[in-house]
Motif scaffolding. Structure first.
Motif, PDB file in Angstrom:
ATOM      1  N   GLY A 112      11.240  15.696   5.134  1.00 11.22           N
ATOM      2  CA  GLY A 112      12.363  15.126   4.673  1.00 11.22           C
ATOM      3  C   GLY A 112      13.568  15.701   5.114  1.00 11.22           C
ATOM      4  N   ASP A 113      13.483  16.615   5.662  1.00 10.08           N
ATOM      5  CA  ASP A 113      14.561  17.504   6.238  1.00 10.08           C
ATOM      6  C   ASP A 113      15.456  16.569   7.191  1.00 10.08           C
ATOM      7  N   GLY A 114      16.610  16.011   6.770  1.00 10.90           N
ATOM      8  CA  GLY A 114      17.743  15.605   7.489  1.00 10.90           C
ATOM      9  C   GLY A 114      17.554  13.854   7.326  1.00 10.90           C
ATOM     10  N   GLN A 115      16.407  13.431   6.480  1.00  6.72           N
ATOM     11  CA  GLN A 115      16.144  12.034   6.243  1.00  6.72           C
ATOM     12  C   GLN A 115      17.530  11.414   5.546  1.00  6.72           C
ATOM     13  N   LEU A 141      16.988  19.972  -7.468  1.00  6.73           N
ATOM     14  CA  LEU A 141      16.027  19.790  -6.436  1.00  6.73           C
ATOM     15  C   LEU A 141      15.024  19.060  -6.432  1.00  6.73           C
ATOM     16  N   TYR A 142      14.321  18.456  -5.264  1.00  8.60           N
ATOM     17  CA  TYR A 142      13.187  17.333  -5.456  1.00  8.60           C
ATOM     18  C   TYR A 142      12.365  17.857  -4.286  1.00  8.60           C
ATOM     19  N   TYR A 143      11.006  17.015  -4.436  1.00  7.85           N
ATOM     20  CA  TYR A 143      10.118  17.078  -3.439  1.00  7.85           C
ATOM     21  C   TYR A 143      10.055  15.833  -2.500  1.00  7.85           C
ATOM     22  N   TYR A 144       9.407  15.878  -1.513  1.00  6.34           N
ATOM     23  CA  TYR A 144       9.505  14.561  -0.517  1.00  6.34           C
ATOM     24  C   TYR A 144       7.969  14.097  -0.523  1.00  6.34           C
ATOM     25  N   VAL A 145       7.729  12.660  -0.895  1.00  9.45           N
ATOM     26  CA  VAL A 145       6.390  12.088  -0.794  1.00  9.45           C
ATOM     27  C   VAL A 145       5.832  12.217   0.520  1.00  9.45           C
ATOM     28  N   GLY A 146       6.540  12.375   1.596  1.00  5.84           N
ATOM     29  CA  GLY A 146       6.010  12.331   2.977  1.00  5.84           C
ATOM     30  C   GLY A 146       5.392  13.693   3.186  1.00  5.84           C
ATOM     31  N   ASP A 147       5.678  14.713   2.475  1.00 11.36           N
ATOM     32  CA  ASP A 147       5.245  16.010   2.844  1.00 11.36           C
ATOM     33  C   ASP A 147       3.871  16.040   2.128  1.00 11.36           C
ATOM     34  N   THR A 148       3.033  15.987   3.253  1.00 13.83           N
ATOM     35  CA  THR A 148       1.468  16.104   2.322  1.00 13.83           C
ATOM     36  C   THR A 148       0.796  17.299   2.352  1.00 13.83           C
ATOM     37  N   GLN A 149       1.275  18.283   3.053  1.00 13.98           N
ATOM     38  CA  GLN A 149       0.683  19.645   3.246  1.00 13.98           C
ATOM     39  C   GLN A 149       1.894  20.827   2.784  1.00 13.98           C
ATOM     40  N   CYS A 152      19.675  10.394  -8.185  1.00 11.61           N
ATOM     41  CA  CYS A 152      18.477   9.786  -7.468  1.00 11.61           C
ATOM     42  C   CYS A 152      17.684   9.268  -8.707  1.00 11.61           C
ATOM     43  N   SER A 153      17.505   7.917  -8.523  1.00 14.78           N
ATOM     44  CA  SER A 153      16.824   7.278  -9.673  1.00 14.78           C
ATOM     45  C   SER A 153      16.065   5.998  -9.070  1.00 14.78           C
ATOM     46  N   GLY A 154      15.097   5.458  -9.805  1.00 15.89           N
ATOM     47  CA  GLY A 154      14.510   4.392  -9.383  1.00 15.89           C
ATOM     48  C   GLY A 154      13.434   4.436  -8.022  1.00 15.89           C
ATOM     49  N   GLY A 155      13.930   3.702  -7.066  1.00 15.93           N
ATOM     50  CA  GLY A 155      13.171   3.902  -5.817  1.00 15.93           C
ATOM     51  C   GLY A 155      13.442   5.170  -5.228  1.00 15.93           C
ATOM     52  N   CYS A 156      14.528   5.786  -5.108  1.00 20.75           N
ATOM     53  CA  CYS A 156      14.904   7.096  -4.745  1.00 20.75           C
ATOM     54  C   CYS A 156      13.845   8.105  -5.338  1.00 20.75           C
ATOM     55  N   LEU A 157      13.738   8.055  -6.593  1.00 23.87           N
ATOM     56  CA  LEU A 157      12.812   9.185  -7.406  1.00 23.87           C
ATOM     57  C   LEU A 157      11.228   8.731  -6.641  1.00 23.87           C
ATOM     58  N   ALA A 158      10.849   7.612  -6.604  1.00 19.00           N
ATOM     59  CA  ALA A 158       9.535   7.367  -6.071  1.00 19.00           C
ATOM     60  C   ALA A 158       9.444   8.077  -4.671  1.00 19.00           C
ATOM     61  N   ALA A 159      10.524   8.133  -3.762  1.00 21.07           N
ATOM     62  CA  ALA A 159      10.287   8.853  -2.666  1.00 21.07           C
ATOM     63  C   ALA A 159      10.643  10.274  -2.703  1.00 21.07           C
ATOM     64  N   TRP A 160      11.362  10.583  -3.783  1.00 15.30           N
ATOM     65  CA  TRP A 160      11.899  12.015  -3.790  1.00 15.30           C
ATOM     66  C   TRP A 160      11.818  12.473  -5.289  1.00 15.30           C
ATOM     67  N   ILE A 184       0.885  -1.274   0.073  1.00 12.14           N
ATOM     68  CA  ILE A 184      -0.101   0.012  -0.029  1.00 12.14           C
ATOM     69  C   ILE A 184       0.949   1.438   0.026  1.00 12.14           C
ATOM     70  N   VAL A 185       1.783   1.328   0.961  1.00 15.21           N
ATOM     71  CA  VAL A 185       2.879   2.316   0.853  1.00 15.21           C
ATOM     72  C   VAL A 185       3.383   2.424  -0.307  1.00 15.21           C
ATOM     73  N   PHE A 186       3.928   1.470  -0.970  1.00 19.76           N
ATOM     74  CA  PHE A 186       4.680   1.530  -2.282  1.00 19.76           C
ATOM     75  C   PHE A 186       3.635   2.097  -3.282  1.00 19.76           C
ATOM     76  N   ALA A 187       2.578   1.527  -3.313  1.00 19.23           N
ATOM     77  CA  ALA A 187       1.505   1.903  -4.316  1.00 19.23           C
ATOM     78  C   ALA A 187       1.161   3.589  -4.207  1.00 19.23           C
ATOM     79  N   ALA A 188       1.179   4.106  -3.064  1.00 20.20           N
ATOM     80  CA  ALA A 188       0.984   5.409  -2.933  1.00 20.20           C
ATOM     81  C   ALA A 188       1.971   6.195  -3.088  1.00 20.20           C
ATOM     82  N   ALA A 189       3.365   5.818  -2.878  1.00 15.05           N
ATOM     83  CA  ALA A 189       4.498   6.483  -3.265  1.00 15.05           C
ATOM     84  C   ALA A 189       4.428   6.433  -4.949  1.00 15.05           C
ATOM     85  N   CYS A 190       4.263   5.639  -5.667  1.00 13.84           N
ATOM     86  CA  CYS A 190       4.371   5.412  -7.005  1.00 13.84           C
ATOM     87  C   CYS A 190       3.152   6.302  -7.578  1.00 13.84           C
ATOM     88  N   THR A 191       2.023   6.428  -6.889  1.00  7.45           N
ATOM     89  CA  THR A 191       1.118   7.295  -7.306  1.00  7.45           C
ATOM     90  C   THR A 191       1.253   8.999  -7.246  1.00  7.45           C
TER      91      THR A 191
END
Length: 120
Positions: free
Chosen positions: A108-111, A94-102, A52-60, A4-11
Motif C-alpha cells: 500500500g505504500d505510495g498508493q 492508522l489503517y491496514y491495506y487489504v492488498g497486504d496479505t502477509q 476514509c469511509s465507504g469504499g475507502c474503508l473497504a480497501a483501507w 470477486i475482488v469487491f467481495a474479497a475486499a468486503c470480506t
C-alpha cells in the motif's frame, strides 16, 4: 472479476474491522499492527479525524483498538463509529491495506500518492 475482488475486499474489511488490535509496534523499520501487518496513514485525513469511509474503508480498514486500549505518548485514539476507536500516531489515523496479505507486506505504500507506511 470485479465482483470477486469487491467481495474479497468486503470480506477482509469485515474481518479487520471486527477484530480489535493491540497498540502499534515498530517492526522492520515500520509501524505494524496485529500479526505484523503494516499500518498506513492517509494524506487526506485531518489530525484526529479520518476522511476514509465507504469504499475507502473497504480497501483501507481502520486499525481498530481493543476496548481497553489507552492512548500513550505519540499513540492516540479517535472515534471510529459503531462504538469502536481507531489508533492514531501523532494525530494521524492508522489503517491496514487489504492488498497486504502477509506479515511484512508494504504493497500500500505510495498508493495514489496519498497512502504511506509509518516509519518510527
Amino acid at each position: 472479476m470485479k465482483k470477486i475482488v469487491f467481495a474479497a475486499a468486503c470480506t477482509l474489511f469485515a474481518v479487520f474491522t471486527s477484530v480489535a488490535h493491540a497498540q502499534p509496534v515498530a517492526r522492520d523499520g515500520v509501524l505494524t499492527g496485529a500479526g505484523g501487518r503494516t499500518v498506513y496513514t492517509f494524506d487526506k485525513d485531518q489530525p484526529g479525524k479520518s476522511n476514509c469511509s465507504g469504499g475507502c474503508l473497504a480497501a483501507w480498514p481502520a486499525f481498530i483498538a481493543k476496548p481497553e486500549a489507552v492512548a500513550k505518548g505519540e499513540f492516540g485514539l479517535i472515534d471510529a463509529g459503531g462504538g469502536n476507536r481507531q489508533w492514531t500516531v501523532n494525530g494521524k489515523p492508522l489503517y491496514y491495506y487489504v492488498g497486504d496479505t502477509q506479515s511484512g507486506d508494504r504493497k500500500g505504500d505510495g498508493q495514489g500518492g496519498v497512502w504511506h507506511v509509518v516509519k518510527p
